[in-house]
Design an enzyme around this catalytic site. Structure first.
Site, PDB file in Angstrom:
ATOM      1  N   ASN A  33       1.002  -1.065  -0.034  1.00 13.94           N
ATOM      2  CA  ASN A  33      -0.291   0.249  -0.096  1.00 13.94           C
ATOM      3  C   ASN A  33       0.620   1.405   0.242  1.00 13.94           C
ATOM      4  O   ASN A  33      -0.034   2.459   0.037  1.00 13.94           O
ATOM      5  CB  ASN A  33      -0.989   0.098   1.369  1.00 13.94           C
ATOM      6  CG  ASN A  33      -0.243   0.195   2.786  1.00 13.94           C
ATOM      7  OD1 ASN A  33       0.855  -0.161   2.459  1.00 13.94           O
ATOM      8  ND2 ASN A  33      -0.783   0.088   3.633  1.00 13.94           N
ATOM      9  N   TYR A 145       4.887  -3.206  17.732  1.00 22.71           N
ATOM     10  CA  TYR A 145       5.814  -3.540  16.539  1.00 22.71           C
ATOM     11  C   TYR A 145       6.557  -5.050  16.647  1.00 22.71           C
ATOM     12  O   TYR A 145       6.349  -6.860  16.476  1.00 22.71           O
ATOM     13  CB  TYR A 145       7.016  -3.492  15.866  1.00 22.71           C
ATOM     14  CG  TYR A 145       7.966  -4.143  15.439  1.00 22.71           C
ATOM     15  CD1 TYR A 145       7.439  -4.215  14.237  1.00 22.71           C
ATOM     16  CD2 TYR A 145       9.429  -4.816  15.234  1.00 22.71           C
ATOM     17  CE1 TYR A 145       8.431  -4.762  13.025  1.00 22.71           C
ATOM     18  CE2 TYR A 145       9.983  -5.020  14.673  1.00 22.71           C
ATOM     19  CZ  TYR A 145       9.729  -5.127  13.222  1.00 22.71           C
ATOM     20  OH  TYR A 145       9.966  -5.944  12.184  1.00 22.71           O
TER      21      TYR A 145
HETATM   22  P1  NAD Z   1      10.093  -1.637   4.203  1.00 26.51           P
HETATM   23  O1  NAD Z   1       9.649  -0.712   5.792  1.00 26.51           O
HETATM   24  O2  NAD Z   1      10.734  -1.385   3.649  1.00 26.51           O
HETATM   25  O3  NAD Z   1       9.029  -3.059   3.930  1.00 26.51           O
HETATM   26  C1  NAD Z   1       7.637  -3.623   4.523  1.00 26.51           C
HETATM   27  C2  NAD Z   1       7.152  -2.496   3.743  1.00 26.51           C
HETATM   28  O4  NAD Z   1       5.608  -2.926   3.874  1.00 26.51           O
HETATM   29  C3  NAD Z   1       6.389  -1.053   2.795  1.00 26.51           C
HETATM   30  O5  NAD Z   1       6.801  -0.961   1.251  1.00 26.51           O
HETATM   31  C4  NAD Z   1       4.944  -0.732   3.189  1.00 26.51           C
HETATM   32  O6  NAD Z   1       5.155  -0.129   2.719  1.00 26.51           O
HETATM   33  C5  NAD Z   1       4.321  -2.395   3.002  1.00 26.51           C
HETATM   34  N1  NAD Z   1       3.642  -2.134   4.147  1.00 26.51           N
HETATM   35  C6  NAD Z   1       3.504  -1.846   5.508  1.00 26.51           C
HETATM   36  N2  NAD Z   1       1.969  -2.360   5.937  1.00 26.51           N
HETATM   37  C7  NAD Z   1       1.036  -2.576   4.906  1.00 26.51           C
HETATM   38  C8  NAD Z   1      -0.120  -2.489   4.633  1.00 26.51           C
HETATM   39  N3  NAD Z   1      -0.759  -2.683   5.867  1.00 26.51           N
HETATM   40  N4  NAD Z   1      -0.268  -3.193   3.430  1.00 26.51           N
HETATM   41  C9  NAD Z   1       0.194  -3.087   2.199  1.00 26.51           C
HETATM   42  N5  NAD Z   1       1.816  -2.944   2.259  1.00 26.51           N
HETATM   43  C10 NAD Z   1       2.040  -2.031   3.060  1.00 26.51           C
HETATM   44  O7  NAD Z   1      10.950  -2.871   5.961  1.00 26.51           O
HETATM   45  P2  NAD Z   1      12.009  -4.011   5.925  1.00 26.51           P
HETATM   46  O8  NAD Z   1      12.714  -4.344   6.218  1.00 26.51           O
HETATM   47  O9  NAD Z   1      11.721  -4.364   4.113  1.00 26.51           O
HETATM   48  O10 NAD Z   1      11.178  -5.045   6.436  1.00 26.51           O
HETATM   49  C11 NAD Z   1      10.685  -6.407   5.686  1.00 26.51           C
HETATM   50  C12 NAD Z   1       9.645  -7.294   6.861  1.00 26.51           C
HETATM   51  O11 NAD Z   1      10.793  -7.901   6.821  1.00 26.51           O
HETATM   52  C13 NAD Z   1       9.131  -6.466   7.928  1.00 26.51           C
HETATM   53  O12 NAD Z   1       7.754  -7.809   7.996  1.00 26.51           O
HETATM   54  C14 NAD Z   1      10.397  -5.995   8.537  1.00 26.51           C
HETATM   55  O13 NAD Z   1       9.301  -6.948   9.836  1.00 26.51           O
HETATM   56  C15 NAD Z   1      10.941  -7.495   8.544  1.00 26.51           C
HETATM   57  N6  NAD Z   1      11.868  -7.628   9.663  1.00 26.51           N
HETATM   58  C16 NAD Z   1      12.746  -6.116   8.631  1.00 26.51           C
HETATM   59  C17 NAD Z   1      14.329  -6.446   9.125  1.00 26.51           C
HETATM   60  C18 NAD Z   1      15.064  -5.451   8.331  1.00 26.51           C
HETATM   61  O14 NAD Z   1      15.890  -6.223   9.453  1.00 26.51           O
HETATM   62  N7  NAD Z   1      15.392  -4.888   7.129  1.00 26.51           N
HETATM   63  C19 NAD Z   1      13.974  -7.259  10.493  1.00 26.51           C
HETATM   64  C20 NAD Z   1      13.586  -7.898  10.831  1.00 26.51           C
HETATM   65  C21 NAD Z   1      12.342  -8.283   9.871  1.00 26.51           C
END
Ligand code: NAD
Length: 313
Positions: A33, A145
């Site tokens: 989104n 979170y």
């Molecule tokens: P990010 O914020 O870059 O990406 C998350 C994406 O989810 C965004 O594009 C956002 O627009 C989308 N989003 C959020 N709510 C939404 C909704 N209700 N409907 C549709 N889209 C939605 O974060 P990231 O670092 O790419 O993380 C991706 C996943 O990996 C997440 O679930 C995060 O919790 C997990 N994670 C990431 C890390 C890290 O270090 N990057 C570490 C642990 C876990």
């Protein structure tokens, strides 16, 4: 051609995952989104096998074609986002995960939850194995979170045990690389931005708290291997090479060839003191371990920002 759905596919990890899946010959349906990302991350994915759908996963997900794997990444992953939108964080973790699991159930697809090392909270066990249940403050500001992810894990196991959905849980530790947002509040993009702008690099506390940083290519390879395995219980994915935040700040300043000074700021509430994955399960089950050392990954990240790492640094 297998079809994968990637929720949160326009985000940092999601965009790299979409790219890796396309390279493996998947058709990819990317749902996002764009609440905290832009189409810029996926602009280069001009492939007939790639479809973007602007959809909020808090609403039911309807897809009129067979789906083989659902990768559920949608979340507010960065502190600045979940502190600004706490209810959206909880709704995405709860309703959003229900809908992603419902899609996997309907399509008889494999489901992979992007969970997090934050389920361990401020750990009393170090390094953290998957058997550790964690030490999370449910009512602190980070609870929106951490608890959303803990709930998402409980939900995933319930869909598996009660509904027979073929689920997997990746517990992802800090990951970095190209396409992280400069202002998303996480340590590496913040330090990089400050060092490149010659501004003071802000380290929380005395900088003795540790983290373990995994390069995005390694992480994405691990997620894909997990999807291809038959594993249902959580698997840690992260780099066990642990560094203090002060070491990280100094390394980034050196690589950026910057003269920034380091300044110390108050620790955020419930900031974990240590963080390092025990990746024994990932090694045994998936034959996976990270290959990119921190310095090399930071050089690649700097290059993606148009900067060569300092010579001889
Ligand atoms: P990010 O914020 O870059 O990406 C998350 C994406 O989810 C965004 O594009 C956002 O627009 C989308 N989003 C959020 N709510 C939404 C909704 N209700 N409907 C549709 N889209 C939605 O974060 P990231 O670092 O790419 O993380 C991706 C996943 O990996 C997440 O679930 C995060 O919790 C997990 N994670 C990431 C890390 C890290 O270090 N990057 C570490 C642990 C876990």
């Amino acid at each position: 051609m297998p079809t994968s759905v990637v929720t949160g596919g326009a985000g940092f990890l999601g965009s790299h995952l979409c790219e890796a899946l396309l390279e493996r010959g998947h058709r990819v349906i990317c749902l996002d989104n764009l609440v905290v990302s832009t189409l810029e991350n996926i602009d280069h994915l001009r492939d007939d096998a790639f479809v973007f759908v602007n959809h909020d996963v808090i609403e039911p997900i309807v897809i009129d074609e067979p789906v083989d794997v659902v990768f559920h990444l949608a979340a507010l992953a960065s502190p600045v986002d979940y502190l600004r939108m706490p209810l959206h964080s909880l709704k995405t973790g709860s309703y959003g995960t229900h809908h992603a699991l419902g899609l996997a159930k309907w399509k008889r697809a494999r489901f992979v939850l992007a969970s997090t090392s934050e389920v361990y909270g401020d750990p009393e066990v170090h390094p953290q194995p998957e058997t550790y249940w964690g030490n999370v403050n449910p009512i602190g500001p980070r609870g929106v979170y951490d608890e959303a992810k803990r709930y998402a894990e409980a939900l995933t196991m319930a869909y598996h045990r009660q509904q027979g959905v073929d689920t997997a849980i990746a517990r992802i530790f800090n990951t970095y690389g190209p396409r992280m947002r400069a202002h998303d509040g996480r340590a590496i993009p913040t330090f990089l931005r400050q060092a490149l702008e010659g501004k003071p690099v802000t380290v929380f506390g005395d900088g003795s708290q540790t983290r373990s940083f995994c390069y995005v290519d390694d992480l994405v390879r691990g997620i894909v291997l997990l999807a291809e395995s038959g594993e249902h219980l959580p698997v840690n994915l992260g780099n066990p090479d642990e560094k203090t935040l002060l070491e990280l700040a100094r390394l980034i300043i050196r690589l950026a060839g910057s003269s920034s000074e380091i300044v110390f700021e108050a620790l955020p509430v419930d900031d974990p003191q240590v963080r390092r994955p025990d990746i024994t399960r990932a090694r045994q089950l998936l034959g996976w371990e990270p290959e990119v050392a921190l310095e090399d990954g930071l050089r690649r990240t700097l290059a993606s920002l148009g900067h060569e790492a300092a010579v001889g640094a």
